[in-house]
Design a protein around this motif. Structure first.
Motif, PDB file in Angstrom:
ATOM      1  N   GLY A 144      22.736 -16.847 -19.088  1.00 13.85           N
ATOM      2  CA  GLY A 144      23.045 -16.370 -17.732  1.00 13.85           C
ATOM      3  C   GLY A 144      22.413 -15.027 -17.434  1.00 13.85           C
ATOM      4  N   GLU A 145      23.057 -14.304 -16.557  1.00 15.45           N
ATOM      5  CA  GLU A 145      22.567 -12.982 -16.175  1.00 15.45           C
ATOM      6  C   GLU A 145      23.755 -12.034 -16.076  1.00 15.45           C
ATOM      7  OE1 GLU A 145      20.726 -13.882 -12.388  1.00 15.45           O
ATOM      8  OE2 GLU A 145      18.791 -13.255 -13.197  1.00 15.45           O
ATOM      9  N   THR A 146      23.548 -10.791 -16.436  1.00 16.36           N
ATOM     10  CA  THR A 146      24.617  -9.807 -16.244  1.00 16.36           C
ATOM     11  C   THR A 146      24.082  -8.650 -15.410  1.00 16.36           C
ATOM     12  OG1 THR A 146      24.008  -8.847 -18.345  1.00 16.36           O
ATOM     13  CG2 THR A 146      25.981 -10.237 -18.330  1.00 16.36           C
ATOM     14  N   PRO A 147      24.984  -8.031 -14.641  1.00 14.26           N
ATOM     15  CA  PRO A 147      24.529  -6.918 -13.814  1.00 14.26           C
ATOM     16  C   PRO A 147      24.194  -5.703 -14.677  1.00 14.26           C
ATOM     17  CG  PRO A 147      26.898  -7.230 -13.594  1.00 14.26           C
ATOM     18  CD  PRO A 147      26.402  -8.348 -14.431  1.00 14.26           C
ATOM     19  N   ALA A 148      23.154  -4.985 -14.276  1.00 12.17           N
ATOM     20  CA  ALA A 148      22.768  -3.761 -14.982  1.00 12.17           C
ATOM     21  C   ALA A 148      22.618  -2.659 -13.950  1.00 12.17           C
ATOM     22  CB  ALA A 148      21.456  -3.980 -15.724  1.00 12.17           C
ATOM     23  N   PHE A 149      22.891  -1.441 -14.384  1.00 10.62           N
ATOM     24  CA  PHE A 149      22.852  -0.320 -13.436  1.00 10.62           C
ATOM     25  C   PHE A 149      22.013   0.819 -13.978  1.00 10.62           C
ATOM     26  CE2 PHE A 149      26.905  -2.530 -12.970  1.00 10.62           C
ATOM     27  CZ  PHE A 149      26.825  -2.905 -11.648  1.00 10.62           C
ATOM     28  N   VAL A 150      21.513   1.605 -13.066  1.00 13.82           N
ATOM     29  CA  VAL A 150      20.752   2.788 -13.390  1.00 13.82           C
ATOM     30  C   VAL A 150      21.653   3.760 -14.163  1.00 13.82           C
ATOM     31  CG1 VAL A 150      21.403   3.904 -11.230  1.00 13.82           C
ATOM     32  CG2 VAL A 150      19.224   4.455 -12.246  1.00 13.82           C
ATOM     33  N   SER A 151      21.075   4.624 -14.990  1.00 14.85           N
ATOM     34  CA  SER A 151      21.889   5.567 -15.777  1.00 14.85           C
ATOM     35  C   SER A 151      22.564   6.581 -14.857  1.00 14.85           C
ATOM     36  CB  SER A 151      21.006   6.303 -16.785  1.00 14.85           C
ATOM     37  OG  SER A 151      20.187   7.226 -16.095  1.00 14.85           O
ATOM     38  N   GLU A 152      23.667   7.152 -15.347  1.00 15.86           N
ATOM     39  CA  GLU A 152      24.418   8.158 -14.569  1.00 15.86           C
ATOM     40  C   GLU A 152      23.500   9.277 -14.101  1.00 15.86           C
ATOM     41  OE1 GLU A 152      27.758   9.055 -13.707  1.00 15.86           O
ATOM     42  OE2 GLU A 152      28.118   6.892 -13.880  1.00 15.86           O
ATOM     43  N   LYS A 153      22.650   9.711 -15.010  1.00 13.27           N
ATOM     44  CA  LYS A 153      21.791  10.853 -14.715  1.00 13.27           C
ATOM     45  C   LYS A 153      20.809  10.515 -13.599  1.00 13.27           C
ATOM     46  CE  LYS A 153      18.958  14.084 -17.217  1.00 13.27           C
ATOM     47  NZ  LYS A 153      17.946  14.028 -18.287  1.00 13.27           N
ATOM     48  N   GLU A 154      20.205   9.329 -13.717  1.00 13.91           N
ATOM     49  CA  GLU A 154      19.232   8.941 -12.702  1.00 13.91           C
ATOM     50  C   GLU A 154      19.929   8.660 -11.376  1.00 13.91           C
ATOM     51  OE1 GLU A 154      15.439   5.998 -12.203  1.00 13.91           O
ATOM     52  OE2 GLU A 154      16.450   6.019 -14.150  1.00 13.91           O
ATOM     53  N   ARG A 199      28.469   1.256   0.627  1.00 12.57           N
ATOM     54  CA  ARG A 199      28.772   1.963  -0.617  1.00 12.57           C
ATOM     55  C   ARG A 199      28.026   1.380  -1.806  1.00 12.57           C
ATOM     56  NH1 ARG A 199      33.661   4.659  -0.906  1.00 12.57           N
ATOM     57  NH2 ARG A 199      34.253   3.482  -2.741  1.00 12.57           N
ATOM     58  N   CYS A 200      27.546   0.141  -1.651  1.00 11.14           N
ATOM     59  CA  CYS A 200      26.701  -0.423  -2.705  1.00 11.14           C
ATOM     60  C   CYS A 200      25.299   0.190  -2.665  1.00 11.14           C
ATOM     61  CB  CYS A 200      26.599  -1.943  -2.557  1.00 11.14           C
ATOM     62  SG  CYS A 200      28.071  -2.814  -3.124  1.00 11.14           S
ATOM     63  N   MET A 201      24.936   0.790  -1.525  1.00  9.07           N
ATOM     64  CA  MET A 201      23.594   1.352  -1.394  1.00  9.07           C
ATOM     65  C   MET A 201      23.448   2.676  -2.130  1.00  9.07           C
ATOM     66  SD  MET A 201      22.754   0.515   2.580  1.00  9.07           S
ATOM     67  CE  MET A 201      22.970  -1.145   3.230  1.00  9.07           C
ATOM     68  N   ASN A 202      24.550   3.319  -2.489  1.00 11.45           N
ATOM     69  CA  ASN A 202      24.451   4.512  -3.346  1.00 11.45           C
ATOM     70  C   ASN A 202      25.351   4.379  -4.575  1.00 11.45           C
ATOM     71  OD1 ASN A 202      26.936   4.843  -2.195  1.00 11.45           O
ATOM     72  ND2 ASN A 202      26.489   6.791  -1.186  1.00 11.45           N
ATOM     73  N   LEU A 203      25.726   3.136  -4.840  1.00 10.11           N
ATOM     74  CA  LEU A 203      26.548   2.812  -6.017  1.00 10.11           C
ATOM     75  C   LEU A 203      27.885   3.529  -6.062  1.00 10.11           C
ATOM     76  CD1 LEU A 203      24.453   2.143  -9.220  1.00 10.11           C
ATOM     77  CD2 LEU A 203      24.954   0.660  -7.311  1.00 10.11           C
ATOM     78  N   LEU A 204      28.401   3.948  -4.905  1.00  6.45           N
ATOM     79  CA  LEU A 204      29.802   4.390  -4.911  1.00  6.45           C
ATOM     80  C   LEU A 204      30.642   3.174  -5.272  1.00  6.45           C
ATOM     81  CD1 LEU A 204      30.333   6.773  -1.866  1.00  6.45           C
ATOM     82  CD2 LEU A 204      30.421   7.330  -4.284  1.00  6.45           C
ATOM     83  N   GLU A 205      30.107   2.014  -4.924  1.00  4.85           N
ATOM     84  CA  GLU A 205      30.711   0.747  -5.329  1.00  4.85           C
ATOM     85  C   GLU A 205      29.667   0.016  -6.166  1.00  4.85           C
ATOM     86  OE1 GLU A 205      34.056   0.006  -5.323  1.00  4.85           O
ATOM     87  OE2 GLU A 205      34.014   0.326  -3.156  1.00  4.85           O
ATOM     88  N   ARG A 206      30.056  -0.495  -7.326  1.00  9.38           N
ATOM     89  CA  ARG A 206      29.088  -1.215  -8.156  1.00  9.38           C
ATOM     90  C   ARG A 206      29.132  -2.699  -7.828  1.00  9.38           C
ATOM     91  NH1 ARG A 206      27.346   1.825 -13.363  1.00  9.38           N
ATOM     92  NH2 ARG A 206      27.341   3.849 -12.349  1.00  9.38           N
ATOM     93  N   PRO A 207      27.982  -3.276  -7.467  1.00 10.11           N
ATOM     94  CA  PRO A 207      27.969  -4.689  -7.127  1.00 10.11           C
ATOM     95  C   PRO A 207      28.442  -5.553  -8.301  1.00 10.11           C
ATOM     96  CG  PRO A 207      25.840  -3.663  -6.651  1.00 10.11           C
ATOM     97  CD  PRO A 207      26.668  -2.644  -7.364  1.00 10.11           C
ATOM     98  N   THR A 208      29.047  -6.683  -7.959  1.00  9.45           N
ATOM     99  CA  THR A 208      29.445  -7.628  -8.994  1.00  9.45           C
ATOM    100  C   THR A 208      28.217  -8.363  -9.510  1.00  9.45           C
ATOM    101  OG1 THR A 208      31.523  -7.875  -7.808  1.00  9.45           O
ATOM    102  CG2 THR A 208      31.053  -9.507  -9.503  1.00  9.45           C
TER     103      THR A 208
END
Ligand SMILES: Nc1ncnc2c1ncn2[C@@H]1O[C@H](COP(=O)(O)OP(=O)(O)O)[C@@H](O)[C@H]1O
Ligand SMILES: [Mg+2]
Lengths: 350, 246
Positions: free
Chosen positions: A82-92, A53-62
């Motif tokens: 440090g570093e923070t997680p970032a995610f692709v936009s909803e649209k993309e 589910r992390c492979m299609n972001l149904l689950e967002r990795p920590t």
């Protein structure tokens, strides 16, 4: 064949916080190549579903990064010290999800739509003109062998047929990757075999990369070329299926390869053993008996995890071969000659 | 009471009963439409914002839930009187069919929101997740998954909502809204015409039965979760069960 399609680096996923936190995945690194059938196996609760589910972001990795088909879905961004997680936009993300589709254990078809309309569904979402979508949906139903069920509703189908419709639906957007989360776990062995056959076919004909999540060794053996063994949220071992199954080097892998709790310590190092997989032939007891009668060779059953379904055997058995190399070879070739049985020699790592 | 079978009775009260029935149907019909216009989106919002929803939002979910509970905890008759000024503001009058519609809508909308929430909650989470995995937007999930998949259940809920609103109209009748409830009270009770009481009761019972029958039938008919071949045996199956108990 060797280009990466899914890259996962230092992926972790933690559910909840503080005392009640569940570390479902810890530092996962995977590199899945284009055109592969990649298996992920592990016991229940190992984190397989979370990983897929992390492979299609149904689950967002920590934390960590996920890249699919050259598109970064999740990554780490420097943030002060440090570093923070970032995610692709909803649209993309919605666009990305057309390239990575998924099938499920429970099929998840729309119950109030016909099969045809189910297959049209993802094309409706992406705005494909209705006539074109219908034409494509019929082609896809043809590919999965269910064109005659186009106007039937899911409730009228068997489990295997439902999964075929789900596969047709998942292919509607011409995905690069098909994720299968326990896609055959709700099916009987014969249907499982036919669905796995279909997946293999689609992989070869369409070049779609297939990621197979399962808790069954037989599924991996049947269709996967590469496998990762997931154990308690970490990848215990990964590589070529034959290598891993014939030389399991971690406890997690051995638990899967040696069925029925046959443990390494019980037997002296150097014991020759053969792992026999039953794929639906006649029941297994006669094999051991006829081995003794026909070849005059006695073997020990070191462990077994087989089931009889309708008088046919499924599962695996670990047999200790005689010390005498001639007898061992004779037994091995006898076993290999049986229908619906595959045998491979395994080594102990004491 | 047998006078309800006489022509005299009907020539005297027929027009009244006709007007009352029409008033009731108009009140119920218009109120139901507006109550759904408010209640349906509210119910959808409750489902989307719940903890496991596709747009989890604790604050919004709590606030909506609270408003709905407040709306539902006020008895209709009290709510009707409490919001009279508001009613006048909206429709220009506090009485009659028009004056009843506003409190009917305000009272039924929270009830409908909960009904809709319950129906949508029955939609398999896996199906919603599958739609998400295919790149569906929130709007698409509502429009193409939640509402169509819950349609049979929503239709059944519709019958319950309409019957509830029908019950409210009888209460509204007591304070001058017109309709069958008004007739029952004015003639059946105050003027002591027992046959009028009887006839309005029969009308109400028939109305409820007809509504329930139509909606159950439609719901059953549009529900594709059941194998249609299996469905046609339902009646037989029921008969055979009775046969067993005898
Ligand atoms: N949404 C969730 N919230 C909390 N814990 C979860 C959630 N999803 C999964 N887990 C936990 O993460 C672990 C891995 O679960 P899962 O990925 O479903 O395993 P598998 O698919 O291998 O059986 C389990 O301990 C499970 O309880
Ligand atoms: Mg799982």
């Amino acid at each position: 064949m060797s280009e990466s399609i899914i890259q996962i680096q230092h992926l972790t996923k933690t559910f909840g916080t503080g005392e009640s936190a569940v570390h479902a995945l810890e530092d996962i690194n995977l590199d899945i190549k284009q055109g592969e059938i990649f298996g992920i196996i592990g016991l229940s609760g190992a984190g397989k579903s979370t990983l897929v589910r992390c492979m299609n972001l149904l689950e967002r990795p920590t934390s960590g990064s996920v890249t699919v088909n050259g598109r970064r879905l999740a990554w780490m961004e420097p943030d002060g010290d440090g570093e923070t997680p970032a995610f692709v936009s909803e649209k993309e993300l919605r666009l990305a999800r057309r390239e990575v589709t998924m099938i499920f254990q429970s099929f998840n078809l729309l119950m109030q739509r016909t099969c045809l309309k189910n297959v049209c569904f993802p094309m409706e979402l992406s705005g494909t003109p209705a006539a074109q979508a219908k034409k494509r949906a019929l082609e896809l139903l043809d590919i999965v062998g269910l064109r005659d069920k186009a106007d039937a509703y899911p409730a009228q189908l068997s489990g295997g047929q439902k999964q075929r419709v789900a596969i047709a639906r998942a292919l509607a957007t011409d995905p690069k990757v098909l994720l299968c989360d326990e896609a055959t776990s709700a099916l009987d062995p014969t249907t499982t075999a036919s669905i796995l056959g279909l997946l293999k076919d689609l992989n070869q004909k369409l070049g779609v990369t297939v990621v197979v999540i399962t808790h069954q060794m037989s599924v991996i053996e049947e269709i996967c070329s590469q496998v990762a063994i997931l154990d308690g949220g970490v990848v215990a071992e990964q590589g070529n299926v034959e290598d891993i199954f014939s030389h399991p080097s971690t406890d997690a892998a051995r638990r899967l390869v040696y069925p029925g709790g046959a443990s390494v310590e019980q037997y002296p190092a150097g014991t020759r053993a053969v792992r026999v997989a039953f794929n639906g032939g006649t029941a297994y007891q006669p094999l051991i008996a006829s081995l003794a009668i026909d070849c005059g060779v006695k073997v020990n059953i070191l462990g077994a995890d087989t089931r009889n379904i309708d008088g046919r055997a499924f599962g695996t058995m670990l047999l200790g071969l005689p010390d005498d190399p001639n007898e061992a070879a004779k037994a091995l070739s006898y076993i290999r000659a049986q229908p619906n049985v595959t045998a491979e020699e395994v080594e102990y790592h004491a | 009471m047998l006078e309800i079978f006489t022509a005299d009775f009907w020539s005297q009260y027929g027009p009244l009963l006709w007007d009352g029935t029409v008033d009731t149907l108009v009140m119920v019909g218009i109120s139901t439409v507006f109550a759904y216009i408010l209640g349906l989106p509210l119910g959808v919002a409750l489902i989307l914002t719940q903890a496991h929803g596709i747009r989890p939002n604790r604050a919004v979910n709590r606030i909506l839930g609270w408003i709905i509970n407040v709306g539902r905890s006020l008895p209709f008759i009290i709510l009707m009187i409490a919001i009279m000024d508001f009613t006048k503001l909206i429709v220009g009058t506090k009485i009659g069919v028009r004056g009843a519609i506003v409190p009917l809508v305000v009272s039924a909308a929270p009830f409908i929101a909960r009904m809709v929430e319950t129906s949508l909650a029955e939609v398999d989470a896996g199906v919603v997740e599958a739609a998400q995995s295919m790149g569906a937007s929130t709007f698409q999930i509502v429009w193409k998954v939640y509402l169509p998949e819950a349609k049979p259940s929503l239709v059944l809920g519709g019958a319950i909502s309409i019957v509830t609103i029908l019950a409210y109209t009888a209460i509204a009748g007591a304070v001058g809204a017109g309709g069958l409830g008004d007739l029952a009270i004015r003639y059946g009770y105050q003027r002591k015409v027992p046959s009028m009481m009887l006839v309005t009761i029969i009308f109400l019972i028939v109305l409820v039965q007809v509504i329930q029958f139509i909606f159950s039938h439609v719901s059953n008919h549009i529900d594709k979760r059941l194998d249609p071949t299996a469905r046609s045996f339902k009646g037989l199956d029921l008969l055979s069960r009775f046969a067993h108990t005898k």
